[in-house]
Scaffold this motif. Structure first.
Motif, PDB file in Angstrom:
ATOM      1  N   GLU A 155       0.848  -1.187   0.000  1.00 46.10           N
ATOM      2  CA  GLU A 155       0.000   0.000   0.000  1.00 46.10           C
ATOM      3  C   GLU A 155       0.889   1.245   0.000  1.00 46.10           C
ATOM      4  OE1 GLU A 155      -2.304  -0.389   3.512  1.00 46.10           O
ATOM      5  OE2 GLU A 155      -0.623  -0.054   4.859  1.00 46.10           O
ATOM      6  N   PHE A 156       0.262   2.384  -0.276  1.00 45.16           N
ATOM      7  CA  PHE A 156       1.027   3.622  -0.261  1.00 45.16           C
ATOM      8  C   PHE A 156       1.546   3.904   1.155  1.00 45.16           C
ATOM      9  CE2 PHE A 156       1.067   5.082  -4.396  1.00 45.16           C
ATOM     10  CZ  PHE A 156      -0.178   5.094  -5.000  1.00 45.16           C
ATOM     11  N   SER A 157       2.784   4.348   1.237  1.00 40.63           N
ATOM     12  CA  SER A 157       3.404   4.620   2.537  1.00 40.63           C
ATOM     13  C   SER A 157       3.205   6.057   2.982  1.00 40.63           C
ATOM     14  CB  SER A 157       4.908   4.320   2.464  1.00 40.63           C
ATOM     15  OG  SER A 157       5.137   3.004   2.026  1.00 40.63           O
ATOM     16  N   SER A 158       2.818   6.945   2.061  1.00 47.22           N
ATOM     17  CA  SER A 158       2.728   8.363   2.366  1.00 47.22           C
ATOM     18  C   SER A 158       1.359   8.908   1.972  1.00 47.22           C
ATOM     19  CB  SER A 158       3.832   9.126   1.620  1.00 47.22           C
ATOM     20  OG  SER A 158       3.591  10.507   1.625  1.00 47.22           O
ATOM     21  N   MET A 159       0.956  10.000   2.582  1.00 48.94           N
ATOM     22  CA  MET A 159      -0.292  10.678   2.211  1.00 48.94           C
ATOM     23  C   MET A 159      -0.045  11.738   1.149  1.00 48.94           C
ATOM     24  SD  MET A 159      -0.888  13.249   5.445  1.00 48.94           S
ATOM     25  CE  MET A 159      -0.628  11.960   6.669  1.00 48.94           C
ATOM     26  N   TYR A 160       1.223  11.917   0.775  1.00 49.30           N
ATOM     27  CA  TYR A 160       1.588  12.965  -0.180  1.00 49.30           C
ATOM     28  C   TYR A 160       1.483  12.412  -1.608  1.00 49.30           C
ATOM     29  CZ  TYR A 160       3.634  14.846   4.119  1.00 49.30           C
ATOM     30  OH  TYR A 160       3.846  15.293   5.403  1.00 49.30           O
ATOM     31  N   ARG A 161       0.269  12.414  -2.147  1.00 49.74           N
ATOM     32  CA  ARG A 161       0.026  11.801  -3.446  1.00 49.74           C
ATOM     33  C   ARG A 161      -0.509  12.812  -4.447  1.00 49.74           C
ATOM     34  NH1 ARG A 161      -1.414   7.579   0.129  1.00 49.74           N
ATOM     35  NH2 ARG A 161      -3.609   8.153   0.312  1.00 49.74           N
ATOM     36  N   VAL A 162      -0.124  12.603  -5.724  1.00 50.64           N
ATOM     37  CA  VAL A 162      -0.671  13.397  -6.822  1.00 50.64           C
ATOM     38  C   VAL A 162      -1.070  12.439  -7.943  1.00 50.64           C
ATOM     39  CG1 VAL A 162       0.702  15.456  -6.309  1.00 50.64           C
ATOM     40  CG2 VAL A 162       1.591  13.750  -7.924  1.00 50.64           C
ATOM     41  N   ALA A 163      -1.918  12.933  -8.848  1.00 51.54           N
ATOM     42  CA  ALA A 163      -2.358  12.119  -9.980  1.00 51.54           C
ATOM     43  C   ALA A 163      -2.194  12.922 -11.270  1.00 51.54           C
ATOM     44  CB  ALA A 163      -3.811  11.692  -9.804  1.00 51.54           C
ATOM     45  N   PHE A 164      -1.883  12.204 -12.338  1.00 51.99           N
ATOM     46  CA  PHE A 164      -1.748  12.839 -13.647  1.00 51.99           C
ATOM     47  C   PHE A 164      -2.523  12.012 -14.672  1.00 51.99           C
ATOM     48  CE2 PHE A 164       0.483  16.004 -16.160  1.00 51.99           C
ATOM     49  CZ  PHE A 164       0.414  15.476 -17.440  1.00 51.99           C
ATOM     50  N   ASP A 209       0.711   5.775 -23.455  1.00 51.94           N
ATOM     51  CA  ASP A 209      -0.115   6.655 -22.623  1.00 51.94           C
ATOM     52  C   ASP A 209       0.083   6.376 -21.138  1.00 51.94           C
ATOM     53  OD1 ASP A 209      -1.817   5.685 -25.207  1.00 51.94           O
ATOM     54  OD2 ASP A 209      -1.977   7.852 -24.917  1.00 51.94           O
ATOM     55  N   GLU A 210       0.170   5.098 -20.773  1.00 48.80           N
ATOM     56  CA  GLU A 210       0.305   4.740 -19.358  1.00 48.80           C
ATOM     57  C   GLU A 210       1.608   5.267 -18.777  1.00 48.80           C
ATOM     58  OE1 GLU A 210      -0.576   2.730 -21.779  1.00 48.80           O
ATOM     59  OE2 GLU A 210      -2.363   1.578 -21.225  1.00 48.80           O
ATOM     60  N   ILE A 211       2.705   5.003 -19.465  1.00 52.21           N
ATOM     61  CA  ILE A 211       3.996   5.439 -18.928  1.00 52.21           C
ATOM     62  C   ILE A 211       4.156   6.954 -19.054  1.00 52.21           C
ATOM     63  CG2 ILE A 211       5.362   5.152 -21.052  1.00 52.21           C
ATOM     64  CD1 ILE A 211       7.552   3.919 -19.176  1.00 52.21           C
ATOM     65  N   ASP A 212       3.495   7.561 -20.031  1.00 51.69           N
ATOM     66  CA  ASP A 212       3.531   9.019 -20.138  1.00 51.69           C
ATOM     67  C   ASP A 212       2.779   9.664 -18.974  1.00 51.69           C
ATOM     68  OD1 ASP A 212       2.445  11.545 -22.510  1.00 51.69           O
ATOM     69  OD2 ASP A 212       4.265  11.424 -21.303  1.00 51.69           O
ATOM     70  N   SER A 213       1.661   9.049 -18.570  1.00 46.45           N
ATOM     71  CA  SER A 213       0.938   9.580 -17.408  1.00 46.45           C
ATOM     72  C   SER A 213       1.762   9.400 -16.136  1.00 46.45           C
ATOM     73  CB  SER A 213      -0.427   8.908 -17.258  1.00 46.45           C
ATOM     74  OG  SER A 213      -0.316   7.575 -16.799  1.00 46.45           O
ATOM     75  N   LEU A 214       2.520   8.297 -16.062  1.00 50.29           N
ATOM     76  CA  LEU A 214       3.381   8.070 -14.899  1.00 50.29           C
ATOM     77  C   LEU A 214       4.505   9.095 -14.863  1.00 50.29           C
ATOM     78  CD1 LEU A 214       4.220   6.432 -12.449  1.00 50.29           C
ATOM     79  CD2 LEU A 214       5.354   4.802 -13.992  1.00 50.29           C
ATOM     80  N   ALA A 215       5.102   9.370 -16.016  1.00 53.80           N
ATOM     81  CA  ALA A 215       6.147  10.391 -16.075  1.00 53.80           C
ATOM     82  C   ALA A 215       5.595  11.756 -15.669  1.00 53.80           C
ATOM     83  CB  ALA A 215       6.728  10.455 -17.490  1.00 53.80           C
ATOM     84  N   GLY A 216       4.369  12.054 -16.116  1.00 53.54           N
ATOM     85  CA  GLY A 216       3.736  13.320 -15.753  1.00 53.54           C
ATOM     86  C   GLY A 216       3.480  13.415 -14.264  1.00 53.54           C
ATOM     87  N   ALA A 217       3.086  12.284 -13.646  1.00 48.26           N
ATOM     88  CA  ALA A 217       2.802  12.284 -12.207  1.00 48.26           C
ATOM     89  C   ALA A 217       4.078  12.479 -11.394  1.00 48.26           C
ATOM     90  CB  ALA A 217       2.115  10.986 -11.814  1.00 48.26           C
ATOM     91  N   VAL A 218       5.174  11.835 -11.818  1.00 50.56           N
ATOM     92  CA  VAL A 218       6.450  11.998 -11.109  1.00 50.56           C
ATOM     93  C   VAL A 218       6.903  13.455 -11.176  1.00 50.56           C
ATOM     94  CG1 VAL A 218       8.899  11.381 -11.118  1.00 50.56           C
ATOM     95  CG2 VAL A 218       7.159   9.605 -11.452  1.00 50.56           C
ATOM     96  N   GLU A 219       6.781  14.050 -12.362  1.00 52.78           N
ATOM     97  CA  GLU A 219       7.168  15.447 -12.531  1.00 52.78           C
ATOM     98  C   GLU A 219       6.245  16.387 -11.753  1.00 52.78           C
ATOM     99  OE1 GLU A 219       7.115  16.821 -16.611  1.00 52.78           O
ATOM    100  OE2 GLU A 219       8.965  17.923 -16.254  1.00 52.78           O
ATOM    101  N   LEU A 220       4.947  16.070 -11.744  1.00 49.85           N
ATOM    102  CA  LEU A 220       3.978  16.902 -11.021  1.00 49.85           C
ATOM    103  C   LEU A 220       4.277  16.912  -9.536  1.00 49.85           C
ATOM    104  CD1 LEU A 220       1.274  18.518 -10.946  1.00 49.85           C
ATOM    105  CD2 LEU A 220       0.107  16.292 -10.729  1.00 49.85           C
ATOM    106  N   TRP A 221       4.686  15.781  -8.992  1.00 48.13           N
ATOM    107  CA  TRP A 221       4.953  15.706  -7.553  1.00 48.13           C
ATOM    108  C   TRP A 221       5.992  16.747  -7.155  1.00 48.13           C
ATOM    109  CZ3 TRP A 221       7.982  15.413  -3.417  1.00 48.13           C
ATOM    110  CH2 TRP A 221       7.417  14.931  -2.223  1.00 48.13           C
TER     111      TRP A 221
END
Length: 436
Positions: A252-261, A408-420
């Motif tokens: 499970e997620f270890s942190s409450m600091y989450r973002v979505a892209f 699309d999937e990995i692009d959304s993941l890259a966007g989420a990492v950058e957004l964080w």
């Protein structure tokens, strides 16, 4: 003596009925009358058995036929095709089996015509030369070089015979010549049922497989999603684990600091476009800069436009499970993307979700491949996938390479990492939590 003379002067005839229990997809392949038939599927889907039963059927139905039964290497030929043929061919039909470098099985003559099956492995282009056959059965055809296959097909011209080309295989990359030559044109409608019969199956469609074997196959869905897609589900694609590579899991997620892209698609073209959402958190390490923090992620994707109601609701329900601080939509249509945010907000009310999302938009400017390599491949050693992450989403991430049909999937993941790293909303949330 008189009775013997009478019997000897009579002309005898008999009919033999051969029966075999086969799976529905095997029966479709064995009974196909198309010039070309292809049987693809996962491990244990019964491909080699189908080839063997087809050989027997053709030799009985077409007396005098010369069949070429082949595999990529002699070891594969000996350990699969020949072994299964000897196991299942009725002894009453077989006059002789000639062992050696070039094995042959000879049937008893039917109507004065003798049928032969030539077993060959093709390690070089020269071996098929000088052979003329009325049917070709190629086992694991994706492992056969194209120039050898071309030479084989030139041998397929025995007069008065069906001259069928039959191939079975576990699928390979969509860049493989077999896919481009046969499967892709069939999918596009350029080849019809008058040209080819394409039969696809999975490992699980073989109800004869032991339950413990199928249980082991199911484990691969999470452990090796790419291998699972190809070797179990029998899908064509670039699923090698040595692309981006498989990820370790966290429960499970270890942190409450989450973002979505959200990587948005505005069309329903399944071959090229998907709508994908990724959720990411960074796990703080005391005294360390966030470039060293572990990254955890999960995601989902849909083969539909972001405008579709099912996609809108699916995204919202998925976000509601993990409650990211900010959800950003990739902007592809300028300011018009903001109109979709209004639609998401209205759907939130209809679904009566407890937490309202903080919606933003972003127009990506950096080269997509560069963005993916920087944010995902560059952080691979510290990224972990959430247990239970959708297999289709994860498979696309794991097997990404430049020029992949789905990014699309990995692009959304890259966007989420950058957004964080850049989210003002997340930064403010972290400061408030730290003050508490």
């Amino acid at each position: 003596k008189n009775e013997c003379r009478r019997l000897m002067s009579c002309r005898f005839s008999f009919r033999m009925i051969l029966k075999a229990s086969v799976l529905p997809k095997q029966a479709q392949y064995i009974n196909s009358i198309a010039p070309i038939a292809m049987y693809t599927g996962g491990v244990g889907a019964g491909k080699t058995i189908a080839d063997v039963l087809l050989i027997i059927k053709l030799m009985v139905e077409h007396p005098g036929i010369d069949i070429l039964a082949c595999a990529p290497t002699y070891a594969m030929l000996r350990d699969t095709l020949m072994r299964e043929f000897k196991k299942y061919c009725p002894e009453i039909l077989l006059a002789e089996f000639r062992e050696g470098i070039y094995p042959e099985a000879v049937f008893h003559a039917i109507g004065g015509k003798q049928s032969t099956v030539r077993f060959r492995s093709f390690d070089n282009p020269g071996k098929p030369k000088g052979i003329t056959v009325g049917a070709v059965i190629a086992d694991e055809v994706t492992e056969m070089p194209e120039e050898i296959l071309d030479e084989i097909l030139r041998r397929l011209r025995q007069k008065g015979m069906p001259n069928y080309f039959r191939m079975s295989t576990n699928p390979d990359s969509k860049l493989h010549y077999i896919y481009r030559r046969y499967v892709e044109p069939w999918e596009k409608g350029e080849l019809t049922s008058a040209d080819i019969e394409y039969i696809h199956t999975t490992s699980f469609e073989n109800f004869l497989l032991p339950e413990n074997f199928k249980a082991e196959l199911r484990k691969l869905e999470k452990l090796r999603p790419g291998h699972y897609m190809r070797s179990v589900l029998g899908e064509w694609g670039d699923f090698h684990e040595d692309r981006i590579g498989a990820f370790e899991e966290v429960p499970e997620f270890s942190s409450m600091y989450r973002v979505a892209f959200v990587d948005t698609s505005y069309s329903d073209r399944k071959a090229t476009d998907r709508t994908a959402v990724s959720i990411v958190d960074f796990v703080p390490l005391a005294g360390k800069d966030n470039k060293y923090w572990p990254i955890e992620f999960t995601g989902m994707s849909w083969e539909k436009s972001v405008t579709h109601p099912d996609v809108v609701n699916g995204i919202l329900l998925f976000l509601d499970r993990f409650k990211p601080i900010e959800t950003c939509l990739e902007s592809q249509l300028g300011d018009s993307t903001k109109l979709f945010i209004d639609r998401f907000r209205e759907a939130e009310k209809q679904l009566k979700l407890g937490v309202k999302n903080h919606w933003t938009t972003l127009h990506q400017t950096r080269n997509k491949h560069e963005r993916i390599m920087l944010n995902v491949a560059g952080n691979k050693d510290r990224m972990r996938a959430l247990a239970g992450t959708d297999a289709h989403y994860l498979n696309s991430v794991v097997n990404y390479k430049k020029g992949a049909p789905h990014e699309d999937e990995i692009d959304s993941l890259a966007g989420a990492v950058e957004l964080w790293r850049t989210s003002k909303a997340l930064g403010e949330f972290i400061r408030r939590m730290e003050r508490k």
